[in-house]
Design a protein around this motif. Structure first.
Motif, short mmCIF file in Angstrom:
data_model
loop_
_atom_site.label_atom_id
_atom_site.label_comp_id
_atom_site.label_asym_id
_atom_site.label_seq_id
_atom_site.Cartn_x
_atom_site.Cartn_y
_atom_site.Cartn_z
N THR A 32 18.81 7.32 -5.68
CA THR A 32 19.36 8.71 -5.83
C THR A 32 19.82 9.07 -7.13
N ALA A 33 19.99 8.18 -8.01
CA ALA A 33 20.21 8.06 -9.51
C ALA A 33 19.28 7.79 -10.40
N THR A 34 18.35 7.50 -10.06
CA THR A 34 17.10 7.02 -10.97
C THR A 34 16.72 8.22 -12.00
N GLY A 35 16.73 8.11 -13.14
CA GLY A 35 16.11 9.23 -14.16
C GLY A 35 15.69 8.27 -15.31
N GLU A 42 5.66 15.56 -16.67
CA GLU A 42 6.87 15.05 -15.81
C GLU A 42 5.95 14.30 -14.58
N PHE A 43 6.83 13.46 -13.93
CA PHE A 43 6.38 12.64 -12.66
C PHE A 43 6.97 13.07 -11.49
N ASP A 44 6.48 12.78 -10.46
CA ASP A 44 6.98 12.85 -9.23
C ASP A 44 7.14 11.23 -8.91
N MET A 45 8.23 10.85 -8.02
CA MET A 45 8.45 9.52 -7.67
C MET A 45 8.39 9.38 -6.05
N ILE A 46 8.12 8.08 -5.90
CA ILE A 46 8.07 7.67 -4.55
C ILE A 46 8.65 6.31 -4.57
N PHE A 47 9.44 5.92 -3.63
CA PHE A 47 10.39 4.51 -3.97
C PHE A 47 10.07 3.66 -2.53
N ARG A 48 10.19 2.37 -2.89
CA ARG A 48 10.12 1.56 -1.86
C ARG A 48 11.39 1.34 -1.15
N TYR A 60 0.91 -1.18 0.13
CA TYR A 60 -0.10 0.00 -0.11
C TYR A 60 0.85 1.13 0.10
N LEU A 61 0.38 2.25 -0.70
CA LEU A 61 1.25 3.58 -0.99
C LEU A 61 0.59 4.42 0.05
N ASP A 62 1.44 5.00 1.06
CA ASP A 62 1.05 6.21 1.79
C ASP A 62 1.61 7.60 0.88
N GLU A 63 0.73 8.26 0.18
CA GLU A 63 1.42 9.56 -0.42
C GLU A 63 1.57 10.40 0.43
N THR A 64 0.97 10.88 1.49
CA THR A 64 1.29 11.80 2.60
C THR A 64 2.64 11.41 2.88
N ALA A 65 3.15 10.33 3.46
CA ALA A 65 4.29 10.05 4.11
C ALA A 65 5.43 9.65 3.05
N GLY A 66 5.09 9.42 1.85
CA GLY A 66 5.95 9.25 0.83
C GLY A 66 6.34 7.97 1.04
N VAL A 67 5.63 6.89 1.42
CA VAL A 67 6.22 5.40 1.65
C VAL A 67 5.52 4.64 1.08
N ILE A 68 5.95 3.20 0.58
CA ILE A 68 5.18 1.96 0.25
C ILE A 68 5.55 0.74 1.33
N LEU A 69 4.72 0.28 1.65
CA LEU A 69 4.82 -1.00 2.75
C LEU A 69 3.97 -2.21 2.20
N PRO A 70 4.78 -3.34 2.55
CA PRO A 70 3.94 -4.75 2.36
C PRO A 70 2.59 -4.44 2.67
N LEU A 71 1.49 -5.16 2.30
CA LEU A 71 0.11 -5.30 2.87
C LEU A 71 0.21 -6.49 3.83
N GLY A 96 9.62 1.64 -7.24
CA GLY A 96 8.31 2.68 -6.93
C GLY A 96 7.30 3.04 -7.59
N VAL A 97 6.65 4.14 -7.79
CA VAL A 97 5.76 4.70 -8.30
C VAL A 97 6.11 6.09 -9.08
N LEU A 98 5.48 6.22 -10.26
CA LEU A 98 5.25 7.44 -10.92
C LEU A 98 4.11 8.18 -10.69
N ILE A 99 3.94 9.34 -10.16
CA ILE A 99 2.90 10.03 -9.83
C ILE A 99 2.70 11.29 -10.73
N TRP A 100 1.67 11.45 -11.77
CA TRP A 100 1.51 12.52 -12.55
C TRP A 100 0.46 13.17 -12.03
#
Length: 450
Positions: free
Chosen positions: A401-404, A444-450, A72-83, A426-430
């Motif tokens: 840190t180097a993902t592009g 362009e996309f924002d990114m959140i990583f696991r 599950y993705l917590d967009e506010t905290a910017g984290v991805i955690l196993p369900l 992670g996830v791309l967010i548009w």
């Protein structure tokens, strides 16, 4: 040559109604429109994720599927955690084969391309194919908080479950069965659509649709990949072929095959087809592309002009009536998408044909308000998402840190990732609030990583 039947026999039997509407005391039916959290999430699908939707919107939570596990993705905290709510579980870091399946987030079988999830009424559903040991497929249900995992149903050995969707408490799926002709021993695959009531104490499949029942003169049939549901309707595209006789030629070939789609009313059990008798000869409706303003957007194809031609775009009421032309002269291979707010036209056909390069955006009055491009790494169809943002799972061959753009890898049309070593995912967010300002520029996309 035989003509198709434009109206199919009604399926009003008591058992079907009990399956899909419930027996005895029951809540009133949901409205005939999109109900978030209960309905099949059609706005999250694309040409390339029909079999493996890996992003689902829950009740204030976004769920993800990635390599056998649900997160599950917590967009506010910017984290991805196993369900998984088990305190002592290692989740995806577990290496002991006997412990891997004990993780509540685990719904895979090591065969990554078949993985998919769908959310409905507080549960996440997945089908484990179990290809490695030839076990039959099983239907898995996870609680929304990760505290429980259940096996709801196990199919017979040899079953092949395809094109499955969950909608308003029911699993709909295409079942491919291999049958042998007792007269000559020949083998053929018969495709049908069945349903399972996910709230039943003992879930059991109920056959809904078999193309051979439509026309007794079909000699071969098939069901397409575009199983879809919206409101109180299920949409099934199919084809049927007639036996060729002395009248068959290149000029008359279209007389010997029928392409169309039927509509199943989940409240009444009635099955019907759209009246397409006014379409030009050689033109047929391939599928329901999407739904916009509570009307079907229909995708026609002209067999005479083929890929180089143009087409009109039709809309129709949810029951298939009141077909109207809403656009003219759209290039034949362009696709139509929607997120309820906007209508999109793109030249992208998915990974197998052509990468998407542009998306024209139209408002509710069909005024073109913007055009945007997608990055080169988006070598699959862009699922435009629901509401004001779009989320896409990705892998990276570089550290976070180097993902592009050069290191981002997306799942292809076969549900597979790159074979290169993965450093993170992670996830791309548009954020779609910028629609209206792109003027042909790249999103362009924002990114959140696991």
């Amino acid at each position: 040559m035989k003509t198709k039947r434009t109206v199919l026999r009604a399926l009003l039997c008591f058992l079907s109604i009990c399956l899909l509407a419930g027996c005895g005391e029951k809540a009133p039916p949901l409205p005939d429109t999109y109900v978030p959290g209960s309905d099949y999430q059609i706005f999250l699908r694309s040409n390339d994720n029909l079999f493996w939707m890996d992003v689902q919107e829950g009740d204030g939570v976004t769920y993800l599927f990635y390599r056998d596990y649900v997160y599950y993705l917590d967009e506010t905290a910017g984290v991805i955690l196993p369900l998984c709510a088990k305190a002592d579980c290692l989740h995806e870091k577990e290496t002991d084969p006997e412990l891997i399946e004990t993780c509540n987030a685990y719904v895979g079988d090591g065969y990554v391309k078949d993985g998919a999830i769908q959310y409905c009424d507080g549960y996440i559903y997945s089908i484990m194919t179990r290809r490695y040991d030839n076990d039959p497929p099983v239907l898995i249900r996870l609680s929304a908080d990760g505290s429980k995992k259940d096996i709801l149903y196990e199919w017979d050995e040899g079953s092949k479950i395809n094109c499955w969707i969950v909608h308003r408490g029911v699993l709909y799926y295409r079942d491919d069965k291999t049958v042998q002709n007792p007269e000559d021993g020949s083998i053929r695959t018969v495709q049908s659509v069945s349903a399972i009531d996910l709230g039943a104490k003992r879930p059991k499949p109920q056959l809904l649709f078999n193309p051979f029942d439509i026309d007794e003169d079909f000699v071969e049939t098939g069901i397409g990949d575009y199983l879809m549901a919206y409101g109180n309707h299920l949409y099934i595209d199919y084809w049927g072929a007639y036996e060729r006789d002395e009248g068959f030629s290149d000029e008359t070939a279209f007389n010997y095959i029928y392409y169309g789609f039927c509509i199943y009313d989940i409240l009444t059990g009635e099955l019907s087809t759209v009246d397409d008798s006014d379409l030009p000869y050689g033109t047929y409706i391939q599928s329901v592309s999407t739904v916009w303003n509570d009307r079907l957007i229909l995708n026609p194809y002209d067999a005479a002009t083929g890929e180089s031609g143009t087409k009109p775009i039709y809309s129709a009421a949810l029951d298939g009536t009141d077909m109207k032309t809403i656009m003219e002269d759209v290039p034949m291979m362009h696709r139509i998408l929607s997120d309820e707010n906007y209508l999109y036209i793109t030249d992208g056909l998915g990974w197998m044909w052509k990468y998407p390069t542009f998306h024209d955006v139209y408002d509710s009055d069909l005024n073109k308000i913007d055009t945007f491009l997608v990055p080169d790494f988006f070598n699959v169809d862009l699922p435009v998402g629901y509401g004001g943002r779009m989320i896409q799972v990705f892998e990276s061959t570089a550290p976070a840190t180097a993902t592009g753009p050069k290191s981002i890898v997306l799942r292809n049309a076969f549900g597979e990732y790159s074979e290169e070593p993965v450093k993170c995912w992670g996830v791309l967010i548009w954020d779609k609030s910028k629609i209206g300002t792109y003027n042909g520029g790249e999103i362009e996309f924002d990114m959140i990583f696991r």
